[in-house]
Write a protein that holds these residues in place. Structure first.
Motif, PDB file in Angstrom:
ATOM      1  N   UNK A  91       0.826  -1.205   0.000  1.00 31.14           N
ATOM      2  CA  UNK A  91       0.000   0.000   0.000  1.00 31.14           C
ATOM      3  C   UNK A  91       0.861   1.257   0.000  1.00 31.14           C
ATOM      4  N   UNK A  92       1.947   1.246   0.774  1.00 34.61           N
ATOM      5  CA  UNK A  92       2.838   2.415   0.816  1.00 34.61           C
ATOM      6  C   UNK A  92       3.417   2.690  -0.561  1.00 34.61           C
ATOM      7  N   UNK A  93       3.855   1.641  -1.244  1.00 29.35           N
ATOM      8  CA  UNK A  93       4.450   1.828  -2.564  1.00 29.35           C
ATOM      9  C   UNK A  93       3.413   2.231  -3.604  1.00 29.35           C
ATOM     10  N   UNK A  94       2.177   1.891  -3.364  1.00 27.11           N
ATOM     11  CA  UNK A  94       1.104   2.328  -4.257  1.00 27.11           C
ATOM     12  C   UNK A  94       0.761   3.797  -4.049  1.00 27.11           C
ATOM     13  N   UNK A  95       1.334   4.406  -3.027  1.00 32.84           N
ATOM     14  CA  UNK A  95       1.016   5.791  -2.744  1.00 32.84           C
ATOM     15  C   UNK A  95      -0.232   5.958  -1.906  1.00 32.84           C
ATOM     16  N   UNK A  96      -0.620   4.910  -1.190  1.00 34.86           N
ATOM     17  CA  UNK A  96      -1.787   4.964  -0.302  1.00 34.86           C
ATOM     18  C   UNK A  96      -1.353   4.528   1.087  1.00 34.86           C
ATOM     19  N   UNK A  97      -0.542   5.377   1.713  1.00 33.55           N
ATOM     20  CA  UNK A  97       0.060   5.043   2.994  1.00 33.55           C
ATOM     21  C   UNK A  97      -0.992   4.865   4.083  1.00 33.55           C
ATOM     22  N   UNK A  98      -2.119   5.571   3.980  1.00 34.31           N
ATOM     23  CA  UNK A  98      -3.169   5.424   4.988  1.00 34.31           C
ATOM     24  C   UNK A  98      -3.716   4.004   5.014  1.00 34.31           C
ATOM     25  N   UNK A  99      -3.761   3.347   3.848  1.00 36.82           N
ATOM     26  CA  UNK A  99      -4.189   1.947   3.811  1.00 36.82           C
ATOM     27  C   UNK A  99      -3.119   1.053   4.430  1.00 36.82           C
ATOM     28  N   UNK A 100      -1.867   1.432   4.268  1.00 33.15           N
ATOM     29  CA  UNK A 100      -0.794   0.686   4.917  1.00 33.15           C
ATOM     30  C   UNK A 100      -0.918   0.745   6.427  1.00 33.15           C
ATOM     31  N   UNK A 101      -1.290   1.911   6.950  1.00 34.63           N
ATOM     32  CA  UNK A 101      -1.493   2.047   8.394  1.00 34.63           C
ATOM     33  C   UNK A 101      -2.603   1.115   8.860  1.00 34.63           C
ATOM     34  N   UNK A 102      -3.678   1.039   8.091  1.00 37.00           N
ATOM     35  CA  UNK A 102      -4.768   0.128   8.456  1.00 37.00           C
ATOM     36  C   UNK A 102      -4.297  -1.318   8.460  1.00 37.00           C
ATOM     37  N   UNK A 103      -3.396  -1.655   7.550  1.00 36.88           N
ATOM     38  CA  UNK A 103      -2.858  -3.026   7.535  1.00 36.88           C
ATOM     39  C   UNK A 103      -2.075  -3.312   8.811  1.00 36.88           C
ATOM     40  N   UNK A 104      -1.260  -2.354   9.254  1.00 37.19           N
ATOM     41  CA  UNK A 104      -0.509  -2.548  10.499  1.00 37.19           C
ATOM     42  C   UNK A 104      -1.450  -2.692  11.700  1.00 37.19           C
ATOM     43  N   UNK A 105      -2.577  -1.994  11.668  1.00 34.45           N
ATOM     44  CA  UNK A 105      -3.510  -2.024  12.793  1.00 34.45           C
ATOM     45  C   UNK A 105      -4.412  -3.256  12.780  1.00 34.45           C
ATOM     46  N   UNK A 106      -4.535  -3.891  11.652  1.00 33.24           N
ATOM     47  CA  UNK A 106      -5.555  -4.931  11.467  1.00 33.24           C
ATOM     48  C   UNK A 106      -5.439  -6.097  12.446  1.00 33.24           C
ATOM     49  N   UNK A 107      -4.248  -6.598  12.767  1.00 33.72           N
ATOM     50  CA  UNK A 107      -4.174  -7.738  13.695  1.00 33.72           C
ATOM     51  C   UNK A 107      -4.697  -7.430  15.096  1.00 33.72           C
ATOM     52  N   UNK A 108      -4.841  -6.156  15.417  1.00 29.92           N
ATOM     53  CA  UNK A 108      -5.376  -5.815  16.732  1.00 29.92           C
ATOM     54  C   UNK A 108      -4.390  -5.057  17.589  1.00 29.92           C
ATOM     55  N   UNK A 109      -4.905  -4.382  18.598  1.00 28.18           N
ATOM     56  CA  UNK A 109      -4.075  -3.573  19.485  1.00 28.18           C
ATOM     57  C   UNK A 109      -3.059  -4.424  20.225  1.00 28.18           C
ATOM     58  N   UNK A 110      -1.829  -3.933  20.248  1.00 21.50           N
ATOM     59  CA  UNK A 110      -0.772  -4.625  20.981  1.00 21.50           C
ATOM     60  C   UNK A 110      -0.157  -5.791  20.251  1.00 21.50           C
ATOM     61  N   UNK A 111      -0.624  -6.051  19.003  1.00 22.46           N
ATOM     62  CA  UNK A 111      -0.102  -7.206  18.273  1.00 22.46           C
ATOM     63  C   UNK A 111       1.001  -6.835  17.293  1.00 22.46           C
ATOM     64  N   UNK A 112       1.399  -5.562  17.264  1.00 19.91           N
ATOM     65  CA  UNK A 112       2.374  -5.124  16.264  1.00 19.91           C
ATOM     66  C   UNK A 112       3.742  -5.742  16.496  1.00 19.91           C
ATOM     67  N   UNK A 113       4.161  -5.838  17.759  1.00 21.08           N
ATOM     68  CA  UNK A 113       5.434  -6.471  18.065  1.00 21.08           C
ATOM     69  C   UNK A 113       6.599  -5.814  17.367  1.00 21.08           C
ATOM     70  N   UNK A 114       7.374  -6.619  16.634  1.00 24.37           N
ATOM     71  CA  UNK A 114       8.566  -6.122  15.948  1.00 24.37           C
ATOM     72  C   UNK A 114       8.235  -5.156  14.815  1.00 24.37           C
ATOM     73  N   UNK A 115       6.965  -5.130  14.396  1.00 22.89           N
ATOM     74  CA  UNK A 115       6.571  -4.236  13.301  1.00 22.89           C
ATOM     75  C   UNK A 115       6.203  -2.848  13.792  1.00 22.89           C
ATOM     76  N   UNK A 116       6.165  -2.643  15.092  1.00 28.69           N
ATOM     77  CA  UNK A 116       5.714  -1.361  15.634  1.00 28.69           C
ATOM     78  C   UNK A 116       6.503  -0.161  15.099  1.00 28.69           C
ATOM     79  N   UNK A 117       7.839  -0.216  14.999  1.00 26.96           N
ATOM     80  CA  UNK A 117       8.558   0.952  14.451  1.00 26.96           C
ATOM     81  C   UNK A 117       8.190   1.250  13.007  1.00 26.96           C
ATOM     82  N   UNK A 118       7.910   0.201  12.224  1.00 24.17           N
ATOM     83  CA  UNK A 118       7.513   0.418  10.836  1.00 24.17           C
ATOM     84  C   UNK A 118       6.142   1.074  10.786  1.00 24.17           C
ATOM     85  N   UNK A 119       5.252   0.626  11.668  1.00 25.73           N
ATOM     86  CA  UNK A 119       3.936   1.249  11.747  1.00 25.73           C
ATOM     87  C   UNK A 119       4.064   2.705  12.188  1.00 25.73           C
ATOM     88  N   UNK A 120       5.020   2.982  13.067  1.00 30.45           N
ATOM     89  CA  UNK A 120       5.264   4.359  13.515  1.00 30.45           C
ATOM     90  C   UNK A 120       5.641   5.248  12.334  1.00 30.45           C
TER      91      UNK A 120
END
Length: 550
Positions: A91-120
């Protein structure tokens, strides 16, 4: 055997293991091995996230998205964290970063783990500062000693630091992130952007052009991000070279991006067309500028505005003003200002866009629109070298537009602009001021400054020894004419005449005095045999028609 339709669990497992070994740095091979493993009987859903990662790493965003769509439709889909990381990257490479944020959030709160900095990184990119802080607090990368985890952690830190009033720690963190990712040897990690690209963006926004070039060269040499990242890194390299006033190397970098063998992602197509517009604007190539603007305008409809596309957006702001089509960019610009407001107007990201807004206001003759941007630049000047340079230049522009030319102040401001990578802008300021200077010595001084900063667009020589001014305002002898009967300089002036520019506007564009422009036009009129202005316009359209046939 697998290719012939043979199905065997042992063969499938061997192919899958081989694909896993290749995935880190040979995505095309990994993709083929995974496909064969699936054909040999490997579980489709267990392979899906890895197949999507390999497809995305080869630049096939559509195939990666289709694989992920099928996977996300499954109940209790396996390898979900990898899958969401890949989806966010796509999604980020498509130029729709807001959709990428939704992808990071999709697994649920607190589930980001090692991906949290990328979501940041992604959340800051869309202006969600509170969400980024919450996500950063949940990061667990500090518990993992791997180079890849360190790279991700430093990316999050660097982008977070970039929002500070004095963002001194942003660039060092991102450079270290780039070093860590390169050292890891992993070229296919699903990221919202490579750390080298982010470091280059921060360096460009800070006026640190040599740093940008160094980081990009190292990343390209190390194959950071694999084949899918090469076009973006090459385009950013081209942008840096354009800022360094090296148009031909910039065009070479552009060519390398297109010859990388990977389709340009939508966000990089926007960067490409903005680079084309920047190069055309700096060489006064109006036909190329019109083409680039038309392509960029269409591409803008495919992407959303985020923090990491503000450089191309700023260039297009000036381009649209130059072409009197500012209204077409207004909705995208409103998104950008809203995003920056949500982030608290971070100087590093907002200052270059405000300078572009100042330039656009000057081009459209709307001096009142300069004031809010000039005020913001003054406020940011204490903690930003670029803001300080822009603030001084803005004051000079306002004075010149009001009819007052302080040659020493203008020259100082123009050279300061050049020191932060805006050589063309500095040259234009000096040339514009020269055209308004009443004192011949001031005019000579400012024309000399304009030529010194940007000789490619300041070709006029002052008559007399040591560039001393004389009473003559006639232009120097033209270079040999071509088949149309006009010299290259006369053709340049003729194009500006067809654009409807006045003597003064022509002088400001190519750094000559209005009187010199008048002499050029008189000579052109004689060469083409025109007797009236309308006759001149008609004849020039015929003479220059070949220039507009592409």
């Amino acid at each position: 055997m697998a290719r012939s339709g043979f199905r065997d669990a042992r063969v499938a497992h061997a192919l899958e293991r081989a694909g896993d070994k290749a995935l880190a740095d040979r995505p095309a091979l990994a993709r083929a091995l995974y496909d064969e493993a699936q054909g040999a009987g490997a579980d489709e859903w267990n392979l899906a996230a890895r197949r999507a990662q390999a497809a995305a790493a080869t630049g096939d965003l559509d195939a990666a998205a289709r694989i992920l769509d099928d996977l996300f439709a499954q109940e209790n889909a396996p390898d979900l964290r990898r899958a969401t990381n890949v989806a966010a990257s796509v999604w980020a490479r498509r130029g729709m970063l807001h959709r990428g944020v939704e992808a990071y959030r999709w697994p649920g709160s607190g589930a980001a783990g090692l991906s949290a900095p990328l979501a940041t990184v992604a959340m800051i990119g869309i202006g969600d500062r509170a969400g980024a802080a919450e996500m950063s607090a949940s990061a667990t990368t500090g518990d993992c000693p791997s180079l890849l985890a360190a790279a991700a952690d430093l990316m999050g830190q660097g982008i977070t630091h970039s929002l500070e009033a004095r963002p001194f720690h942003a660039l060092p963190a991102l450079i270290r992130a780039s070093d860590a990712l390169t050292a890891s040897g992993v070229t296919t990690a699903p990221l919202p952007d490579t750390p080298a690209a982010l470091a280059a963006l921060v360096a460009l926004h800070s006026g640190e052009l040599d740093v940008s070039l160094s980081v990009l060269d190292a990343a390209i040499a190390a194959n950071q991000g694999g084949p899918a990242a090469l076009p973006r890194l090459s385009l950013l390299r081209g942008w840096t070279l354009m800022q360094l006033d090296q148009p031909e190397p910039a065009r070479d970098a552009r060519s390398h991006a297109l010859e990388a063998g990977v389709p340009l992602a939508p966000r990089d197509e926007l960067l490409l067309h903005a680079l084309d517009a920047g190069l055309a604007r700096r060489t006064d190539d109006r036909p190329a500028l019109v083409r680039a603007w038309k392509q960029a305008r269409e591409r803008l409809l495919h992407v959303s505005v985020d923090l990491y596309c503000l450089l191309p957006l700023g260039e297009l702001l000036v381009t649209s003003a130059r072409l009197r089509e500012s209204s077409r960019l207004a909705p995208h610009l409103a998104e950008a200002w809203s995003l920056l407001t949500r982030l608290g107007e971070p100087p590093l990201w907002s200052v270059p866009l405000r300078w572009c807004a100042v330039q656009a206001a000057i081009l459209t003759d709307r001096p009142r629109e300069i004031a809010p941007h000039a005020t913001a630049l003054v406020h940011a000047a204490a903690g930003s070298r670029m803001a300080s340079a822009f603030s001084a230049a803005g004051r000079c522009w306002m004075s010149v537009l009001a009819g007052t030319v302080d040659a020493a102040a203008v020259e100082s401001a123009a050279r300061e602009l050049a020191s932060v990578g805006l050589t063309w802008d500095g040259s234009r300021l000096a040339g514009h001021a020269a055209a308004h200077a009443e004192d011949r010595r001031d005019m000579a001084r400012l024309l000399s400054c304009a030529r010194d900063l940007h000789p490619a667009t300041a070709l006029v020589r002052m008559d007399g020894p040591h560039d001393a001014p004389t009473t003559s305002s006639a232009p120097p002898a033209p270079r040999p004419a071509d088949a149309t009967g006009l010299s290259p300089r006369e053709r340049e002036v003729a194009r500006l005449v067809l654009e409807g520019k006045t003597y003064r506007e022509i002088g400001e564009t190519i750094f000559i005095s209005p009187r010199t422009a008048e002499h050029h036009i008189a000579r052109i009129r004689r060469r083409v045999g025109a007797t009236t202005r309308s006759d001149l316009m008609t004849r020039l359209r015929v003479v220059l028609d070949g220039d507009n046939q592409d």
